[in-house]
Design a protein around this motif. Structure first.
Motif, PDB file in Angstrom:
ATOM      1  N   PHE A 168     -43.675 -83.432  10.301  1.00  0.00           N
ATOM      2  CA  PHE A 168     -43.398 -84.801  10.734  1.00  0.00           C
ATOM      3  C   PHE A 168     -42.235 -84.761  11.718  1.00  0.00           C
ATOM      4  O   PHE A 168     -41.502 -83.772  11.789  1.00  0.00           O
ATOM      5  CB  PHE A 168     -43.045 -85.710   9.543  1.00  0.00           C
ATOM      6  N   ASP A 169     -42.055 -85.829  12.460  1.00  0.00           N
ATOM      7  CA  ASP A 169     -40.896 -85.949  13.342  1.00  0.00           C
ATOM      8  C   ASP A 169     -39.645 -86.014  12.470  1.00  0.00           C
ATOM      9  O   ASP A 169     -39.515 -86.924  11.638  1.00  0.00           O
ATOM     10  CB  ASP A 169     -41.025 -87.207  14.199  1.00  0.00           C
ATOM     11  N   PRO A 170     -38.715 -85.059  12.623  1.00  0.00           N
ATOM     12  CA  PRO A 170     -37.542 -85.036  11.735  1.00  0.00           C
ATOM     13  C   PRO A 170     -36.700 -86.311  11.804  1.00  0.00           C
ATOM     14  O   PRO A 170     -36.032 -86.652  10.818  1.00  0.00           O
ATOM     15  CB  PRO A 170     -36.737 -83.828  12.231  1.00  0.00           C
ATOM     16  N   GLN A 171     -36.699 -86.998  12.918  1.00  0.00           N
ATOM     17  CA  GLN A 171     -35.869 -88.188  13.071  1.00  0.00           C
ATOM     18  C   GLN A 171     -36.662 -89.483  12.925  1.00  0.00           C
ATOM     19  O   GLN A 171     -36.130 -90.561  13.171  1.00  0.00           O
ATOM     20  CB  GLN A 171     -35.173 -88.177  14.440  1.00  0.00           C
ATOM     21  N   SER A 172     -37.931 -89.363  12.546  1.00  0.00           N
ATOM     22  CA  SER A 172     -38.768 -90.557  12.393  1.00  0.00           C
ATOM     23  C   SER A 172     -38.600 -91.132  10.994  1.00  0.00           C
ATOM     24  O   SER A 172     -38.815 -90.440   9.990  1.00  0.00           O
ATOM     25  CB  SER A 172     -40.232 -90.203  12.651  1.00  0.00           C
ATOM     26  N   SER A 173     -38.209 -92.393  10.913  1.00  0.00           N
ATOM     27  CA  SER A 173     -37.989 -93.063   9.631  1.00  0.00           C
ATOM     28  C   SER A 173     -39.167 -93.961   9.283  1.00  0.00           C
ATOM     29  O   SER A 173     -39.801 -94.554  10.162  1.00  0.00           O
ATOM     30  CB  SER A 173     -36.708 -93.902   9.672  1.00  0.00           C
ATOM     31  N   ASP A 174     -39.452 -94.046   7.986  1.00  0.00           N
ATOM     32  CA  ASP A 174     -40.498 -94.928   7.478  1.00  0.00           C
ATOM     33  C   ASP A 174     -40.031 -95.470   6.134  1.00  0.00           C
ATOM     34  O   ASP A 174     -40.102 -94.784   5.116  1.00  0.00           O
ATOM     35  CB  ASP A 174     -41.819 -94.177   7.335  1.00  0.00           C
ATOM     36  N   ILE A 175     -39.490 -96.678   6.157  1.00  0.00           N
ATOM     37  CA  ILE A 175     -38.909 -97.261   4.947  1.00  0.00           C
ATOM     38  C   ILE A 175     -39.929 -97.342   3.827  1.00  0.00           C
ATOM     39  O   ILE A 175     -39.598 -97.228   2.641  1.00  0.00           O
ATOM     40  CB  ILE A 175     -38.329 -98.656   5.252  1.00  0.00           C
ATOM     41  N   GLY A 176     -41.196 -97.499   4.183  1.00  0.00           N
ATOM     42  CA  GLY A 176     -42.232 -97.582   3.149  1.00  0.00           C
ATOM     43  C   GLY A 176     -42.431 -96.285   2.395  1.00  0.00           C
ATOM     44  O   GLY A 176     -42.974 -96.286   1.284  1.00  0.00           O
ATOM     45  N   ASP A 177     -41.992 -95.168   2.971  1.00  0.00           N
ATOM     46  CA  ASP A 177     -42.154 -93.866   2.314  1.00  0.00           C
ATOM     47  C   ASP A 177     -40.839 -93.301   1.791  1.00  0.00           C
ATOM     48  O   ASP A 177     -40.737 -92.100   1.538  1.00  0.00           O
ATOM     49  CB  ASP A 177     -42.767 -92.858   3.304  1.00  0.00           C
ATOM     50  N   ARG A 178     -39.819 -94.140   1.626  1.00  0.00           N
ATOM     51  CA  ARG A 178     -38.525 -93.632   1.205  1.00  0.00           C
ATOM     52  C   ARG A 178     -38.574 -93.134  -0.239  1.00  0.00           C
ATOM     53  O   ARG A 178     -39.250 -93.700  -1.093  1.00  0.00           O
ATOM     54  CB  ARG A 178     -37.444 -94.699   1.373  1.00  0.00           C
ATOM     55  N   TRP A 179     -37.839 -92.018  -0.471  1.00  0.00           N
ATOM     56  CA  TRP A 179     -37.691 -91.381  -1.775  1.00  0.00           C
ATOM     57  C   TRP A 179     -39.018 -91.001  -2.431  1.00  0.00           C
ATOM     58  O   TRP A 179     -39.183 -91.128  -3.643  1.00  0.00           O
ATOM     59  CB  TRP A 179     -36.892 -92.261  -2.730  1.00  0.00           C
ATOM     60  N   LEU A 180     -39.945 -90.522  -1.642  1.00  0.00           N
ATOM     61  CA  LEU A 180     -41.180 -90.005  -2.235  1.00  0.00           C
ATOM     62  C   LEU A 180     -40.899 -88.662  -2.892  1.00  0.00           C
ATOM     63  O   LEU A 180     -40.146 -87.839  -2.355  1.00  0.00           O
ATOM     64  CB  LEU A 180     -42.252 -89.828  -1.159  1.00  0.00           C
ATOM     65  N   PRO A 181     -41.473 -88.388  -4.062  1.00  0.00           N
ATOM     66  CA  PRO A 181     -41.266 -87.080  -4.700  1.00  0.00           C
ATOM     67  C   PRO A 181     -42.062 -86.005  -3.956  1.00  0.00           C
ATOM     68  O   PRO A 181     -42.924 -86.311  -3.134  1.00  0.00           O
ATOM     69  CB  PRO A 181     -41.806 -87.299  -6.121  1.00  0.00           C
ATOM     70  N   PRO A 182     -41.755 -84.745  -4.229  1.00  0.00           N
ATOM     71  CA  PRO A 182     -42.524 -83.670  -3.591  1.00  0.00           C
ATOM     72  C   PRO A 182     -44.012 -83.797  -3.890  1.00  0.00           C
ATOM     73  O   PRO A 182     -44.434 -83.765  -5.052  1.00  0.00           O
ATOM     74  CB  PRO A 182     -41.938 -82.395  -4.215  1.00  0.00           C
ATOM     75  N   SER A 183     -44.802 -83.958  -2.870  1.00  0.00           N
ATOM     76  CA  SER A 183     -46.245 -84.124  -3.000  1.00  0.00           C
ATOM     77  C   SER A 183     -46.851 -83.965  -1.615  1.00  0.00           C
ATOM     78  O   SER A 183     -46.137 -83.825  -0.620  1.00  0.00           O
ATOM     79  CB  SER A 183     -46.589 -85.502  -3.602  1.00  0.00           C
ATOM     80  N   TRP A 184     -48.149 -83.983  -1.541  1.00  0.00           N
ATOM     81  CA  TRP A 184     -48.816 -83.918  -0.252  1.00  0.00           C
ATOM     82  C   TRP A 184     -48.830 -85.317   0.382  1.00  0.00           C
ATOM     83  O   TRP A 184     -49.093 -86.288  -0.302  1.00  0.00           O
ATOM     84  CB  TRP A 184     -50.255 -83.419  -0.426  1.00  0.00           C
ATOM     85  N   PRO A 185     -48.489 -85.439   1.685  1.00  0.00           N
ATOM     86  CA  PRO A 185     -48.174 -84.386   2.653  1.00  0.00           C
ATOM     87  C   PRO A 185     -46.682 -84.064   2.757  1.00  0.00           C
ATOM     88  O   PRO A 185     -46.300 -83.187   3.512  1.00  0.00           O
ATOM     89  CB  PRO A 185     -48.686 -84.981   3.954  1.00  0.00           C
ATOM     90  N   HIS A 186     -45.831 -84.782   1.997  1.00  0.00           N
ATOM     91  CA  HIS A 186     -44.385 -84.506   2.028  1.00  0.00           C
ATOM     92  C   HIS A 186     -44.074 -83.499   0.922  1.00  0.00           C
ATOM     93  O   HIS A 186     -43.781 -83.867  -0.217  1.00  0.00           O
ATOM     94  CB  HIS A 186     -43.604 -85.805   1.828  1.00  0.00           C
ATOM     95  N   LEU A 187     -44.116 -82.215   1.271  1.00  0.00           N
ATOM     96  CA  LEU A 187     -44.043 -81.160   0.261  1.00  0.00           C
ATOM     97  C   LEU A 187     -42.701 -81.112  -0.453  1.00  0.00           C
ATOM     98  O   LEU A 187     -42.630 -80.658  -1.599  1.00  0.00           O
ATOM     99  CB  LEU A 187     -44.333 -79.809   0.916  1.00  0.00           C
ATOM    100  N   LEU A 188     -41.629 -81.525   0.218  1.00  0.00           N
ATOM    101  CA  LEU A 188     -40.301 -81.556  -0.417  1.00  0.00           C
ATOM    102  C   LEU A 188     -39.809 -82.979  -0.624  1.00  0.00           C
ATOM    103  O   LEU A 188     -38.645 -83.187  -0.972  1.00  0.00           O
ATOM    104  CB  LEU A 188     -39.285 -80.772   0.432  1.00  0.00           C
ATOM    105  N   GLY A 189     -40.673 -83.960  -0.429  1.00  0.00           N
ATOM    106  CA  GLY A 189     -40.289 -85.349  -0.598  1.00  0.00           C
ATOM    107  C   GLY A 189     -39.673 -85.947   0.653  1.00  0.00           C
ATOM    108  O   GLY A 189     -39.663 -85.334   1.728  1.00  0.00           O
ATOM    109  N   THR A 190     -39.128 -87.148   0.525  1.00  0.00           N
ATOM    110  CA  THR A 190     -38.495 -87.846   1.640  1.00  0.00           C
ATOM    111  C   THR A 190     -37.105 -88.323   1.236  1.00  0.00           C
ATOM    112  O   THR A 190     -36.765 -88.342   0.053  1.00  0.00           O
ATOM    113  CB  THR A 190     -39.339 -89.057   2.084  1.00  0.00           C
ATOM    114  N   ASP A 191     -36.305 -88.729   2.241  1.00  0.00           N
ATOM    115  CA  ASP A 191     -34.941 -89.178   1.962  1.00  0.00           C
ATOM    116  C   ASP A 191     -34.871 -90.694   1.903  1.00  0.00           C
ATOM    117  O   ASP A 191     -35.899 -91.378   1.802  1.00  0.00           O
ATOM    118  CB  ASP A 191     -33.974 -88.609   2.995  1.00  0.00           C
ATOM    119  N   ASP A 192     -33.656 -91.239   2.013  1.00  0.00           N
ATOM    120  CA  ASP A 192     -33.459 -92.675   1.837  1.00  0.00           C
ATOM    121  C   ASP A 192     -34.029 -93.504   2.976  1.00  0.00           C
ATOM    122  O   ASP A 192     -34.179 -94.719   2.837  1.00  0.00           O
ATOM    123  CB  ASP A 192     -31.964 -92.981   1.681  1.00  0.00           C
ATOM    124  N   THR A 193     -34.329 -92.878   4.107  1.00  0.00           N
ATOM    125  CA  THR A 193     -34.934 -93.618   5.229  1.00  0.00           C
ATOM    126  C   THR A 193     -36.395 -93.239   5.445  1.00  0.00           C
ATOM    127  O   THR A 193     -36.997 -93.652   6.437  1.00  0.00           O
ATOM    128  CB  THR A 193     -34.145 -93.368   6.532  1.00  0.00           C
TER     129      THR A 193
END
Length: 289
Positions: free
Chosen positions: A38-63
Motif C-alpha cells: 500500500f502507499d505508506p503515506q496513504s491514510s484511510d480512517i475506515g481501516d484504522r487499527w485493523l489487526p494483522p490479516s489479509w491484505p494488511h499482514l501487520l495491521g494498520t495504525d491510527d490513521t
C-alpha cells in the motif's frame, strides 16, 4: 565460484543469520523503492487499527496506514543511514589511524590526543549538537555516527597498524622500495581488516539505532520521510490500547542491529587467519605420553 571467505562465513551460525537478515533488509529496501503493498503515506480512517490479516499482514495504525508498507519504506532510510555512516567512519577512521601510526612522532602524538578528546563525546550528543545548528535530518545522523565511530575505528586500528608495521614482511617490503602508501594498501590494511570489520559493522548497527532513536526524539528524519523511529514514536502513544502494533517496528530495529553485529563477528572469523589457526588447534587431540 564462491569466495573462500564467504563459504567460511556461511559455515558459522552467527554469520549465516547476520548475512540472511542483512540481505533481506537490503532487498526490502530495493523493492520498496518501487513497490509496497500500500502507499505508506496513504491514510484511510475506515481501516484504522485493523489487526494483522489479509491484505494488511501487520495491521494498520491510527490513521489507517499499512504498517508493513511503512516498515518496508523505512528500510530504505535504515540502509541509507547505515551505509552512509559506514563510509564516513571508514574514511575518518583509516585516515586518523594512518596518521597516528605511519607519520612522525609529533604527528602521531597529536593525533592520539585529538582522538582521545573526540572519543569523550557520545555519538548521540554529537548528533544533537549538530542538529541544533543545522536542524534534524538524516545527514546529521550519518555525520554524527560517522565521526563518532570513525574515531573509535582509529583508536582500535592505530595500535594494530603499529604492530603490523614492525613485522618482517612489512620491513622487507619497505626495503624493496615500497612507499608508505603502497605498504598501507598492500600489507597493513589487509592485516588489520578483521579488527576494522568488527568496528565498521558496529558503527553501521549503531547508525540504524541512532537514526531510530534520534527520529523518535525529533532530531533525525523529517516527518515526511519513512523511518522506523518515527513509526515507533507514532505508535507508542497507543501501546496500552494496541500493544501489538508497536512490536513490529521494535522487532525490525532489534533484528537489524543484531544481524549487523553478528555479521561483523562472522566476517572477522572468516577473514582472520589467526582465529582459524587457533580454532584448528583446539580440535587437534593431545598426545598422551
Amino acid at each position: 565460484m564462491t569466495p573462500l571467505w564467504l563459504r567460511r562465513l556461511w559455515q558459522t551460525a552467527t554469520g549465516r543469520f547476520g548475512l540472511i537478515v542483512v540481505a533481506v533488509i537490503a532487498v526490502t529496501a530495493i523493492v520498496s523503492s518501487f513497490w509496497t503493498p500500500f502507499d505508506p503515506q496513504s491514510s484511510d480512517i475506515g481501516d484504522r487499527w485493523l489487526p494483522p490479516s489479509w491484505p494488511h499482514l501487520l495491521g494498520t495504525d491510527d490513521t489507517g496506514r499499512d504498517i508493513l508498507s511503512l516498515i518496508m519504506a523505512g528500510s530504505r532510510t535504515a540502509v541509507f543511514v547505515s551505509v552512509g555512516a559506514g563510509i564516513v567512519a571508514t574514511v575518518i577512521g583509516i585516515a586518523l589511524a594512518a596518521l597516528g601510526a605511519l607519520t612522525t612522532r609529533w604527528v602521531r602524538e597529536t593525533v592520539a590526543v585529538f582522538v582521545d578528546i573526540l572519543i569523550a563525546f557520545p555519538v548521540l550528543l554529537i548528533a544533537m549538537m549538530i542538529s541544533s545548528v543545522w536542524g534534524g535530518s538524516l545527514w546529521v545522523v550519518i555525520w554524527a555516527v560517522g565521526i563518532g565511530f570513525g574515531v573509535n575505528i582509529a583508536r582500535v586500528t592505530r595500535p594494530e597498524l603499529r604492530r603490523v608495521q614492525q613485522s618482517d614482511f612489512v620491513l622487507a617490503a619497505k626495503a624493496s622500495g615500497l612507499t608508505p602508501a603502497q605498504s598501507l594498501v598492500r600489507h597493513l590494511l589487509p592485516n588489520v581488516a578483521p579488527v576494522f570489520i568488527v568496528q565498521l559493522s558496529w558503527s553501521m548497527a549503531v547508525a540504524v539505532l541512532a537514526e531510530a532513536g534520534l527520529s523518535y526524539l525529533g532530531f533525525g528524519a523529517s516527518v515526511v520521510e519513512p523511518s522506523w523511529g518515527i513509526l515507533l514514536a507514532d505508535l507508542q502513544r497507543y501501546i496500552g490500547v494496541h500493544p501489538l502494533s508497536v512490536i513490529w517496528p521494535g522487532l525490525t530495529i532489534t533484528f537489524t542491529v543484531l544481524a549487523l553485529n553478528l555479521l561483523g563477528d562472522g566476517l572477522r572469523e572468516a577473514t582472520d587467519p589467526t582465529l582459524r589457526h587457533r580454532a584448528a588447534e583446539t580440535h587437534i587431540p593431545a598426545v598422551v605420553a
